[in-house]
Design a protein around this motif. Structure first.
Motif, PDB file in Angstrom:
ATOM      1  N   LYS A 127       0.814  -1.207   0.000  1.00 47.47           N
ATOM      2  CA  LYS A 127       0.000   0.000   0.000  1.00 47.47           C
ATOM      3  C   LYS A 127       0.848   1.258   0.000  1.00 47.47           C
ATOM      4  O   LYS A 127       0.588   2.199  -0.721  1.00 47.47           O
ATOM      5  CB  LYS A 127      -0.909   0.001   1.222  1.00 47.47           C
ATOM      6  N   MET A 128       1.883   1.234   0.854  1.00 46.22           N
ATOM      7  CA  MET A 128       2.635   2.475   0.981  1.00 46.22           C
ATOM      8  C   MET A 128       3.463   2.767  -0.251  1.00 46.22           C
ATOM      9  O   MET A 128       3.729   3.899  -0.563  1.00 46.22           O
ATOM     10  CB  MET A 128       3.518   2.400   2.204  1.00 46.22           C
ATOM     11  N   ARG A 129       3.871   1.694  -0.924  1.00 46.10           N
ATOM     12  CA  ARG A 129       4.696   1.923  -2.104  1.00 46.10           C
ATOM     13  C   ARG A 129       3.948   2.754  -3.127  1.00 46.10           C
ATOM     14  O   ARG A 129       4.522   3.571  -3.826  1.00 46.10           O
ATOM     15  CB  ARG A 129       5.136   0.594  -2.706  1.00 46.10           C
ATOM     16  N   ILE A 130       2.617   2.530  -3.198  1.00 49.34           N
ATOM     17  CA  ILE A 130       1.801   3.275  -4.151  1.00 49.34           C
ATOM     18  C   ILE A 130       1.952   4.776  -3.903  1.00 49.34           C
ATOM     19  O   ILE A 130       2.030   5.568  -4.814  1.00 49.34           O
ATOM     20  CB  ILE A 130       0.314   2.845  -4.053  1.00 49.34           C
ATOM     21  N   SER A 131       2.072   5.133  -2.608  1.00 49.37           N
ATOM     22  CA  SER A 131       2.219   6.567  -2.300  1.00 49.37           C
ATOM     23  C   SER A 131       3.685   6.991  -2.260  1.00 49.37           C
ATOM     24  O   SER A 131       4.005   8.062  -1.761  1.00 49.37           O
ATOM     25  CB  SER A 131       1.567   6.899  -0.964  1.00 49.37           C
ATOM     26  N   GLY A 132       4.578   6.131  -2.730  1.00 51.74           N
ATOM     27  CA  GLY A 132       5.990   6.542  -2.819  1.00 51.74           C
ATOM     28  C   GLY A 132       6.747   6.388  -1.510  1.00 51.74           C
ATOM     29  O   GLY A 132       7.869   6.854  -1.381  1.00 51.74           O
ATOM     30  N   LEU A 133       6.126   5.736  -0.519  1.00 50.17           N
ATOM     31  CA  LEU A 133       6.828   5.527   0.744  1.00 50.17           C
ATOM     32  C   LEU A 133       7.552   4.198   0.653  1.00 50.17           C
ATOM     33  O   LEU A 133       6.958   3.194   0.292  1.00 50.17           O
ATOM     34  CB  LEU A 133       5.830   5.486   1.909  1.00 50.17           C
ATOM     35  N   HIS A 134       8.822   4.223   1.011  1.00 50.98           N
ATOM     36  CA  HIS A 134       9.575   3.035   0.689  1.00 50.98           C
ATOM     37  C   HIS A 134      10.761   2.854   1.630  1.00 50.98           C
ATOM     38  O   HIS A 134      11.468   3.796   1.951  1.00 50.98           O
ATOM     39  CB  HIS A 134      10.053   3.154  -0.762  1.00 50.98           C
ATOM     40  N   LEU A 135      10.954   1.630   2.056  1.00 46.36           N
ATOM     41  CA  LEU A 135      12.139   1.284   2.848  1.00 46.36           C
ATOM     42  C   LEU A 135      12.899   0.221   2.062  1.00 46.36           C
ATOM     43  O   LEU A 135      12.291  -0.695   1.531  1.00 46.36           O
ATOM     44  CB  LEU A 135      11.693   0.726   4.205  1.00 46.36           C
TER      45      LEU A 135
END
Ligand SMILES: Cc1cc2nc3c(=O)[nH]c(=O)nc-3n(C[C@H](O)[C@H](O)[C@H](O)COP(=O)(O)OP(=O)(O)OC[C@H]3O[C@@H](n4cnc5c(N)ncnc54)[C@H](O)[C@@H]3O)c2cc1C
Length: 626
Positions: free
Chosen positions: A351-359
């Motif tokens: 989900k977060m990757r869709i918003s560009g949040l990434h670890l």
């Protein structure tokens, strides 16, 4: 309680073991016969422990022991050794074959420096026949011996301490370096005028270094004291602690990571690296925690506290911090008592990757890289992370406001304690850490004290692990920060090394500050970063080894075994469904179905709408015609 425990760097002797231990021992002994009811013995025990810690590296020459004469099983032996008063200090020579009750120290001065110097004298009292095995000569070298080193190539360094006859520094440094290989230490008296003139030395003490390549130069230390000389020599490239033969020694020049064939990359010891921190977080969130199917009760609370602490305090890149903050919001907003870990992974991975949040999704060490895959790595990054967090908490006291952890100087330490105890794969480490926490964590009253507490405890762990299997020979366990990193942190008082804690605090706050974290190799898209990934993608099982663990009887921690069996590197498989060769998550699929259903309904509505309209239109037309 007992005055001395197994954790102390000395030998606890008993009536059953004493004679056997002392007879024909390859080392000399200094034994304190004490009585656990004697007030003076109790008061003196911290000094004795400090002495034992101070000469921990001398054990090939002389060992320190204690024997409690108040213990019933020791009554007979204390009588046999004629111990009348407590404490009694007795020296025993190495290689003694006849029964010997030792030589009593009768001096009134029992300060560490005095006793330590007596130990040196006692070693020197041995003859060639009974000289402790493994102990180098403590006699001063002559001009000729040293002159012949000039221009000579060798496989080791030779350090020369120049001092006057009464000085003990040279002999103490020789003994300090005894368990190390790659360096030989010699002592030269400052009466050797010819040599001093040749080397350009005018004051004593001084130290001179002959390099393996045949060059030589003065030793560049900030303070001319024992601790600085010894630390300097222990940290020379190519100098390392001798290990038991079972521990393989990597080649110093070309130390390569055998399993991945990745080259060792240079880094700066005075920096903290973001790749280490991010790799550690990735490992923690996606591998270590992912072995827990669901989180509930105290586990869930610990996880929430951990996410709170990192979301609020981790001085990371924006995409990572945002990811942690989103995770926190999600956890706080969910009134669930039980969370399947898959849901957390799904959130963080999809989900977060869709918003560009990434670890980052790979393990890549730089400041934490070891000379082999089984060393350093994850535990190193975890220490580093928590040091960073305690320092951040101290420099931004309001950061945890409006969270469950607000106004608690122990917030970070307690979270670490809970995390280590509950989730850290190394069970033994967790147990040791819990013991230390129980002993003194409650004394921490401020955020600054928390920074210092963690530093002190980490050094305690370093001291315990020095020379053990989890020590990387290329990165010896030292009392940190070493004098090269922080000269003002170190002082000498009555011949004993002491820390200047104000300086240490200032140093820690600088070292672990956001400004000192280097972003080197953090870029995920950068092609170079891919090429240097120490352990490649996390999905290679062999590359995911919890680092720095003692091979325990159980071997690899339980959950790590699962990791290897599943062959997925421990990552919980994301619940992805193969569709047209692409990976869609369950939510993506349900959204699709929903949209599909909506458009069907919409089309049907349109169809009926126009049908009705066209019918009406036909009727109207029909009427007109008629
Ligand atoms: C909580 C905890 C408990 C552990 N207990 C054990 C155990 O009982 N047995 C065991 O075998 N292993 C234990 N480990 C692992 C062990 O401590 C090391 O992490 C591991 O051996 C890797 O060592 P390293 O050389 O990378 O240095 P680490 O000790 O991991 O240190 C990492 C870096 O921190 C810095 N540093 C060193 N000392 C300090 C200090 N005092 N203050 C601030 N910074 C410092 C240095 O730059 C160093 O390179 C534990 C790890 C953790 C996190």
């Amino acid at each position: 309680g007992r005055l001395y425990t197994e954790q102390d760097p000395l030998d606890i002797l008993t009536g059953d073991t004493l004679k056997q231990t002392l007879s024909n021992s390859s080392t000399a002994w200094l034994v304190q016969f004490y009585s656990s009811w004697c007030g003076h013995c109790i008061q003196y025990s911290p000094t004795w422990k400090a002495l034992a810690g101070d000469v921990k590296d001398w054990t090939q020459a002389i060992r320190i022991g204690v024997l409690d004469c108040a213990h019933e099983k020791n009554f007979d032996i204390c009588k046999e050794f004629s111990i009348h008063f407590y404490p009694t200090f007795r020296y025993f020579k190495a290689h003694s074959t006849t029964f010997d009750i030792g030589k009593t120290y009768r001096g009134a001065d029992r300060e560490i420096q005095t006793v330590r110097q007596l130990m040196v004298n006692f070693i020197q009292n041995h003859t060639r026949q009974n000289w402790p095995a493994g102990c180098p000569s403590l006699e001063p070298a002559r001009t000729e011996n040293i002159q012949s080193l000039i221009g000579l190539k060798s496989d080791h360094y030779t350090a020369v301490i120049i001092e006057d006859e009464e000085s003990y520094i040279g002999r103490e440094v020789i003994l300090d370096l005894m368990p190390y290989e790659g360096v030989v230490v010699k002592r030269v008296l400052n009466s050797e005028k010819v040599l001093l003139e040749k080397l350009g030395i005018t004051t004593a003490p001084a130290a001179y270094l002959f390099y393996p390549n045949g060059t030589h130069a003065g030793m560049d230390v900030q303070k001319k004291i024992r601790f600085f000389f010894s630390s300097f020599l222990k940290l020379l490239p190519g100098v390392h602690r001798k290990h038991s033969p079972s521990v393989q020694q990597p080649e110093p020049a070309a130390f390569k990571d055998q399993s991945t064939s990745e080259l060792y990359r240079d880094f700066d010891k005075s920096k903290v690296y973001m790749v280490d921190l991010e790799s550690g977080l990735h490992y923690l969130l996606r591998v270590e925690l992912a072995t827990h199917k669901t989180l509930e009760g105290v586990e869930l609370k610990t996880f929430k506290d951990f996410v709170t602490v990192v979301a609020k305090l981790f001085p990371g890149r924006q995409s990572v911090v945002k990811l942690l903050e989103t995770l926190l919001e999600w956890l706080v907003s969910l009134p669930l008592e039980k969370i399947p870990y898959e849901a957390i992974l799904d959130l963080a991975n999809n989900k977060m990757r869709i918003s560009g949040l990434h670890l980052t999704e790979r393990v890549q060490w730089l400041g934490c890289q070891g000379s082999s895959v089984a060393l350093r790595g994850y535990p190193c990054s975890l220490w580093t992370l928590f040091h960073v967090l305690t320092v951040q908490a101290a420099s931004r006291p309001d950061a945890l406001a409006n969270t469950a952890l607000e106004d608690d100087p122990l917030a970070v330490l307690q979270t670490m304690r809970q995390y280590i105890g509950m989730f850290f794969g190394c069970r033994e480490c967790g147990k040791h850490f819990e013991e230390m926490a129980q002993e003194s964590m409650s004394q921490v009253k401020s955020l600054d004290e928390a920074v210092l507490w963690l530093w002190r405890k980490h050094n305690q762990v370093n001291a315990r692990l020095a020379g053990s299997m989890s020590e990387d020979p290329m990165f010896p366990k030292t009392q940190w920060p070493t004098p090269d990193l922080c000269p003002t942190c170190h002082e000498e008082q009555d011949g004993l090394h002491v820390w200047n804690e104000d300086m240490v605090l200032a140093f820690l706050k600088k070292h672990y500050s956001a400004a000192n974290i280097s972003p080197k190799y953090t870029s995920d898209i950068h092609p170079e970063a891919g090429a240097v990934a120490a352990n490649k993608a996390i999905s290679t099982p062999s590359s995911v080894i919890i680092k720095g663990l003692k091979p325990s009887p159980e071997g690899i921690p339980k959950h790590m075994k699962q990791t290897d069996e599943s062959g997925t590197g421990g990552i919980q498989k994301e619940p992805n469904l193969p569709f047209l060769g692409l990976g869609f998550s369950g939510v993506d699929m349900s959204l699709c179905v929903l949209l599909y259903a909506f458009s069907c309904v919409f089309l049907m509505l349109m169809f009926f709408f126009f049908r009705v309209r066209s019918k009406r239109w036909k009727i109207k037309n029909h009427r007109l015609h008629v």
